[in-house]
Scaffold this active site. Sequence first.
Site, PDB file in Angstrom:
ATOM      1  N   TYR A   1     -27.887 -72.946 -86.384  1.00 37.52           N
ATOM      2  CA  TYR A   1     -28.036 -72.072 -87.545  1.00 37.52           C
ATOM      3  C   TYR A   1     -29.500 -72.015 -87.953  1.00 37.52           C
ATOM      4  CZ  TYR A   1     -23.020 -71.657 -88.413  1.00 37.52           C
ATOM      5  OH  TYR A   1     -21.688 -71.366 -88.308  1.00 37.52           O
TER       6      TYR A   1
ATOM      7  N   ASP B   1     -19.390 -67.181 -93.618  1.00 41.48           N
ATOM      8  CA  ASP B   1     -18.949 -66.716 -94.929  1.00 41.48           C
ATOM      9  C   ASP B   1     -19.446 -65.307 -95.232  1.00 41.48           C
ATOM     10  OD1 ASP B   1     -17.623 -69.057 -95.496  1.00 41.48           O
ATOM     11  OD2 ASP B   1     -19.263 -69.936 -96.657  1.00 41.48           O
TER      12      ASP B   1
END
Length: 294
Positions: free
Chosen positions: A130, A66
């Site tokens: 992540y 994002d």
Amino acid sequence: MGSCGAAGSVRARYLVFFQYLGTDFNGVVAIRGSQRAVGVQNFLEEAAKRLNSVEPVRFTISSRTDAGVHALSNAAHLDVLRRSGQPPFSPEVLTQALNTHLRHPAIRVLKAFRVSSDFHARHAATSRTYLYRLATGCTWPQLPVFERNICWALQTDCLDVAAMEEAAQHLLGTHDFSAFQSAGSPAKSSVRTLRRISVSPGPTSPFVLPHENRRLQFWTLEFESQSFLYRQVRRMTAMLVAVGQGILTPTHVKEILESRDPLGKHQTRIAPAHGLFLKSVLYGDLEDFGPIFS
């Protein structure tokens, strides 16, 4: 490794690993037809024009991120069709050419590999990790300016790490993660297998002044799975932070997971984008493509 194109040209497919600081981008995926919003992919494809491919070069991104999210190592595949009689670029030359022509200083191509014509950077990935960075002991205005776009400053002096680790155990394994999925996800199934979660003290920032070291502490959360749902990591991070602050209990996290309800009163929590990094994308059957970062 290659396929024939028009008039005897050879199409070569490459897997490239690249990194970026996501602050200036509207995510990694290209934004088409906009003069204001741009994705990392826009700059990669602009640089690829200088390869003089017979057909336009398009990057197929492995892992979407994002706006504001960073990547230590993301991946993509691309095809380059050179004119008849010209041999395919070597991976080293391709890497150098892309970096030479990149017009944004916050993007860098790390490495490239030749792959088969049916290789797919998103579908072939076997693991994605992540990393989320937290800071305790200061408010956002007190955070060193160099850290403000790369970590989440919490308004607390400490975290109950033991409780966070207990809560994380409820998330490990194969579950329906609907409760941690944001609206707008294109995924057909919300079942995912979370292989690893870790909560650990992060390294001391080189940007922290000596007199601030006593109170300022950095923390790192890591999540590994083959794939994640839309904003799943940021929602799990927010939930674990709430546990660390004593707002929720580990049992609450278990109940939220089992509810499969993304609209519950606690499920509105989401960690800011700027603390999140895509750390690595791995391809298990391709041993030569080992992790860029370990």
